[in-house]
Design a protein around this motif. Structure first.
Motif, PDB file in Angstrom:
ATOM      1  N   VAL A 150      47.108  12.212  16.701  1.00 30.49           N
ATOM      2  CA  VAL A 150      47.492  11.766  15.357  1.00 30.49           C
ATOM      3  C   VAL A 150      46.384  12.082  14.357  1.00 30.49           C
ATOM      4  O   VAL A 150      46.627  12.461  13.229  1.00 30.49           O
ATOM      5  N   ASN A 151      45.156  11.902  14.782  1.00 28.93           N
ATOM      6  CA  ASN A 151      44.014  12.107  13.905  1.00 28.93           C
ATOM      7  C   ASN A 151      42.808  12.480  14.752  1.00 28.93           C
ATOM      8  O   ASN A 151      42.823  12.297  15.962  1.00 28.93           O
ATOM      9  N   GLY A 152      41.748  12.944  14.092  1.00 28.87           N
ATOM     10  CA  GLY A 152      40.576  13.387  14.849  1.00 28.87           C
ATOM     11  C   GLY A 152      40.787  14.818  15.297  1.00 28.87           C
ATOM     12  O   GLY A 152      41.903  15.344  15.233  1.00 28.87           O
ATOM     13  N   TYR A 153      39.716  15.461  15.723  1.00 28.62           N
ATOM     14  CA  TYR A 153      39.846  16.854  16.122  1.00 28.62           C
ATOM     15  C   TYR A 153      39.292  17.088  17.515  1.00 28.62           C
ATOM     16  O   TYR A 153      38.198  16.611  17.846  1.00 28.62           O
ATOM     17  N   GLN A 154      40.013  17.783  18.315  1.00 31.69           N
ATOM     18  CA  GLN A 154      39.529  18.324  19.582  1.00 31.69           C
ATOM     19  C   GLN A 154      40.184  19.688  19.749  1.00 31.69           C
ATOM     20  O   GLN A 154      41.347  19.860  19.375  1.00 31.69           O
ATOM     21  N   PRO A 155      39.457  20.659  20.351  1.00 36.10           N
ATOM     22  CA  PRO A 155      40.119  21.946  20.611  1.00 36.10           C
ATOM     23  C   PRO A 155      41.299  21.734  21.560  1.00 36.10           C
ATOM     24  O   PRO A 155      41.275  20.822  22.397  1.00 36.10           O
ATOM     25  N   LEU A 156      42.297  22.596  21.430  1.00 38.63           N
ATOM     26  CA  LEU A 156      43.475  22.466  22.299  1.00 38.63           C
ATOM     27  C   LEU A 156      43.093  22.523  23.771  1.00 38.63           C
ATOM     28  O   LEU A 156      43.693  21.868  24.609  1.00 38.63           O
ATOM     29  N   SER A 157      42.044  23.319  24.081  1.00 35.47           N
ATOM     30  CA  SER A 157      41.642  23.457  25.496  1.00 35.47           C
ATOM     31  C   SER A 157      41.163  22.114  26.064  1.00 35.47           C
ATOM     32  O   SER A 157      41.392  21.811  27.236  1.00 35.47           O
ATOM     33  N   VAL A 158      40.510  21.301  25.221  1.00 36.84           N
ATOM     34  CA  VAL A 158      40.048  19.979  25.674  1.00 36.84           C
ATOM     35  C   VAL A 158      41.258  19.076  25.942  1.00 36.84           C
ATOM     36  O   VAL A 158      41.319  18.382  26.958  1.00 36.84           O
ATOM     37  N   TYR A 159      42.210  19.117  25.023  1.00 38.69           N
ATOM     38  CA  TYR A 159      43.423  18.319  25.242  1.00 38.69           C
ATOM     39  C   TYR A 159      44.136  18.780  26.517  1.00 38.69           C
ATOM     40  O   TYR A 159      44.612  17.978  27.305  1.00 38.69           O
ATOM     41  N   LYS A 160      44.205  20.090  26.690  1.00 36.66           N
ATOM     42  CA  LYS A 160      44.949  20.617  27.846  1.00 36.66           C
ATOM     43  C   LYS A 160      44.318  20.161  29.161  1.00 36.66           C
ATOM     44  O   LYS A 160      45.014  19.772  30.101  1.00 36.66           O
ATOM     45  N   ARG A 161      42.984  20.180  29.192  1.00 33.27           N
ATOM     46  CA  ARG A 161      42.277  19.739  30.407  1.00 33.27           C
ATOM     47  C   ARG A 161      42.544  18.271  30.713  1.00 33.27           C
ATOM     48  O   ARG A 161      42.492  17.850  31.865  1.00 33.27           O
ATOM     49  N   ALA A 162      42.806  17.501  29.655  1.00 31.94           N
ATOM     50  CA  ALA A 162      43.021  16.057  29.845  1.00 31.94           C
ATOM     51  C   ALA A 162      44.477  15.716  30.171  1.00 31.94           C
ATOM     52  O   ALA A 162      44.838  14.539  30.218  1.00 31.94           O
ATOM     53  N   LEU A 163      45.310  16.754  30.375  1.00 31.82           N
ATOM     54  CA  LEU A 163      46.713  16.499  30.741  1.00 31.82           C
ATOM     55  C   LEU A 163      46.906  16.575  32.247  1.00 31.82           C
ATOM     56  O   LEU A 163      46.286  17.413  32.919  1.00 31.82           O
ATOM     57  N   THR A 164      47.797  15.748  32.772  1.00 32.13           N
ATOM     58  CA  THR A 164      48.217  15.887  34.174  1.00 32.13           C
ATOM     59  C   THR A 164      48.971  17.220  34.300  1.00 32.13           C
ATOM     60  O   THR A 164      49.365  17.809  33.282  1.00 32.13           O
ATOM     61  N   PRO A 165      49.190  17.711  35.519  1.00 31.26           N
ATOM     62  CA  PRO A 165      49.825  19.032  35.672  1.00 31.26           C
ATOM     63  C   PRO A 165      51.166  19.172  34.937  1.00 31.26           C
ATOM     64  O   PRO A 165      51.523  20.252  34.491  1.00 31.26           O
ATOM     65  N   GLN A 166      51.902  18.069  34.773  1.00 33.37           N
ATOM     66  CA  GLN A 166      53.176  18.144  34.039  1.00 33.37           C
ATOM     67  C   GLN A 166      53.056  17.478  32.663  1.00 33.37           C
ATOM     68  O   GLN A 166      54.069  17.167  32.024  1.00 33.37           O
ATOM     69  N   GLY A 167      51.824  17.249  32.227  1.00 34.70           N
ATOM     70  CA  GLY A 167      51.605  16.466  31.011  1.00 34.70           C
ATOM     71  C   GLY A 167      52.018  17.190  29.736  1.00 34.70           C
ATOM     72  O   GLY A 167      52.139  18.418  29.697  1.00 34.70           O
ATOM     73  N   ILE A 168      52.211  16.406  28.695  1.00 44.03           N
ATOM     74  CA  ILE A 168      52.645  16.954  27.400  1.00 44.03           C
ATOM     75  C   ILE A 168      51.674  16.510  26.301  1.00 44.03           C
ATOM     76  O   ILE A 168      51.326  15.335  26.209  1.00 44.03           O
ATOM     77  N   TYR A 169      51.246  17.475  25.511  1.00 43.29           N
ATOM     78  CA  TYR A 169      50.408  17.209  24.332  1.00 43.29           C
ATOM     79  C   TYR A 169      51.297  17.348  23.099  1.00 43.29           C
ATOM     80  O   TYR A 169      52.011  18.349  22.956  1.00 43.29           O
ATOM     81  N   VAL A 170      51.259  16.347  22.221  1.00 41.14           N
ATOM     82  CA  VAL A 170      52.061  16.409  20.987  1.00 41.14           C
ATOM     83  C   VAL A 170      51.127  16.283  19.786  1.00 41.14           C
ATOM     84  O   VAL A 170      50.450  15.264  19.613  1.00 41.14           O
ATOM     85  N   PHE A 171      51.108  17.315  18.965  1.00 40.36           N
ATOM     86  CA  PHE A 171      50.306  17.293  17.745  1.00 40.36           C
ATOM     87  C   PHE A 171      51.107  16.602  16.642  1.00 40.36           C
ATOM     88  O   PHE A 171      52.270  16.930  16.407  1.00 40.36           O
ATOM     89  N   VAL A 172      50.456  15.636  15.972  1.00 42.09           N
ATOM     90  CA  VAL A 172      51.128  14.934  14.869  1.00 42.09           C
ATOM     91  C   VAL A 172      50.517  15.329  13.531  1.00 42.09           C
ATOM     92  O   VAL A 172      51.215  15.651  12.574  1.00 42.09           O
ATOM     93  N   GLY A 173      49.183  15.286  13.433  1.00 42.41           N
ATOM     94  CA  GLY A 173      48.581  15.579  12.136  1.00 42.41           C
ATOM     95  C   GLY A 173      47.133  16.014  12.258  1.00 42.41           C
ATOM     96  O   GLY A 173      46.478  15.770  13.272  1.00 42.41           O
TER      97      GLY A 173
END
Ligand SMILES: NC(=O)c1ccc[n+]([C@@H]2O[C@H](COP(=O)([O-])OP(=O)(O)OC[C@H]3O[C@@H](n4cnc5c(N)ncnc54)[C@H](OP(=O)(O)O)[C@@H]3O)[C@@H](O)[C@H]2O)c1
Length: 328
Positions: free
Chosen positions: A219-242
């Motif tokens: 929702v807020n704050g910044y992290q590179p997509l690669s950091v978010y991706k690493r923090a997902l479970t193998p079937q996890g979903i990342y949703v960008f809001v803003g």
């Protein structure tokens, strides 16, 4: 009627309290006496015409066409067109009037009935005005894009603002285990609305402890997509809001490229206001499963001040405008 008017793009100083014509209604519309409205980032973008493409897709290239901002509204129906069937004069209502001319920083708005729902009776007009845009965005991010399910581990980055505070509570209502990311001063507040775990971004870096999440709502704050991706479970979903324009670009264009057809998914949400989701949010409010968090209420004639506060980017929950009798 009194309204907050802007005739040129710019900082909050361009917002002025003026006497303008009360809106007329056609047979499909209702006249609503506004009791409260709230500020959203979309209002701020339209105020400043920032980023620049807002002039192309927004509210006029050289100057604003719609001169009254405000999309979240709560108030009472004053008059109805003859095709209106769901409401009658006197009904307390709330909703998101984006796409219907906006203009809730005023004493009256004219809107089609499909934009509104009956206000939950257990909350104030200020609380009702805080909910539509932020809560529906959080709902659509978690449910429609994130496919939230009970028991999932969910991380919400930017958990203490308008969208974030609803996201925490909606995720809890779905039975998820919620980790909230916010700063020190908001830790207790996000715990009080249900967060199971809290990361204070001023003390610890974004969760890089190997913990993985089924769903991340950014929702807020910044992290590179690669950091978010690493923090997902193998079937996890990342949703960008803003976020900032470069984050929007990354999420829209790199996200799909980084998604795996049978694995981690990187996607985004674009809120689409609709009465069904507003009614869903109303039920959550009425049942007490979610409660709007209001940072501060400003009277209509202090709307510019409210925008100055909002644009600092550190509101705790929502910033609300109260349209009260004594301002007349
Ligand atoms: N996709 C859509 O359809 C849609 C719809 C609505 C809004 N949005 C977008 O969603 C975003 C959030 O909207 P909002 O209404 O929730 O904004 P907001 O209420 O203004 O957000 C303010 C909050 O953000 C927190 N924050 C600021 N910097 C942070 C950081 N580095 N890390 C974590 N939290 C941080 C602040 O907490 P601290 O004071 O603790 O820093 C504050 O509580 C905006 O970019 C908006 O444009 C998108």
């Amino acid at each position: 009627m009194k309204a907050i008017v802007y005739t040129k793009y710019g900082p909050p100083d361009v917002l002025h309290l003026e006497e303008v014509k009360k809106p007329a209604i056609n047979e499909d519309q209702m006249l609503v006496k506004v009791h409260a409205a709230s500020i959203n980032t979309s209002d701020w973008h339209l105020l400043k015409a920032d980023p620049f493409p807002m002039r192309l897709i927004g509210n006029g290239f050289f100057k604003p066409k719609n001169t009254i901002l405000g999309v979240d509204v709560a108030g009472c129906v004053e008059a109805i067109g003859r095709n209106v069937t769901q409401f009658k004069p006197g009904d307390a209502v709330f909703g998101d009037i984006f796409g219907f001319g906006s203009g809730s920083f005023a004493e009256y708005v004219s809107v089609p009935e499909s934009a509104l729902a009956k206000k939950p009776s257990n909350i104030s007009f200020e609380e009702a005005a805080a909910a539509p845009v932020a809560a529906v965005t959080a709902l659509q991010g978690l449910r429609d894009q994130g496919h939230i399910q009970s028991g999932q581990k969910i991380l919400i980055n930017g958990a203490s603002g308008g969208v974030g505070t609803f996201a925490v509570q909606i995720a809890k209502a779905y039975g998820a285990e919620v980790t909230a990311v916010c700063s020190t001063r908001n830790v207790k507040m996000v715990q009080s609305i249900g967060a199971d775990h809290v990361f204070d971004y001023t003390i610890e870096d974004f969760p890089q402890n190997g913990q993985q999440y089924d769903l991340i709502l950014a929702v807020n704050g910044y992290q590179p997509l690669s950091v978010y991706k690493r923090a997902l479970t193998p079937q996890g979903i990342y949703v960008f809001v803003g976020g900032l324009p470069n984050q929007i670009f990354q999420s829209l264009f790199l996200g799909p490229l980084m998604s795996k057809s049978n694995g981690r998914k990187m996607t985004s949400v674009m809120k689409k206001a609709n009465q069904k989701d507003l009614l869903f949010i109303r039920d959550l409010l009425e049942s007490g499963k979610i409660k709007p968090i209001i940072d501060e209420c400003y009277p209509l004639n202090k709307t510019a001040e409210a925008f100055r506060y909002f644009e600092k980017g550190h509101a705790r929950g929502k910033v609300v405008i109260t349209i009260a009798e004594q301002e007349k």
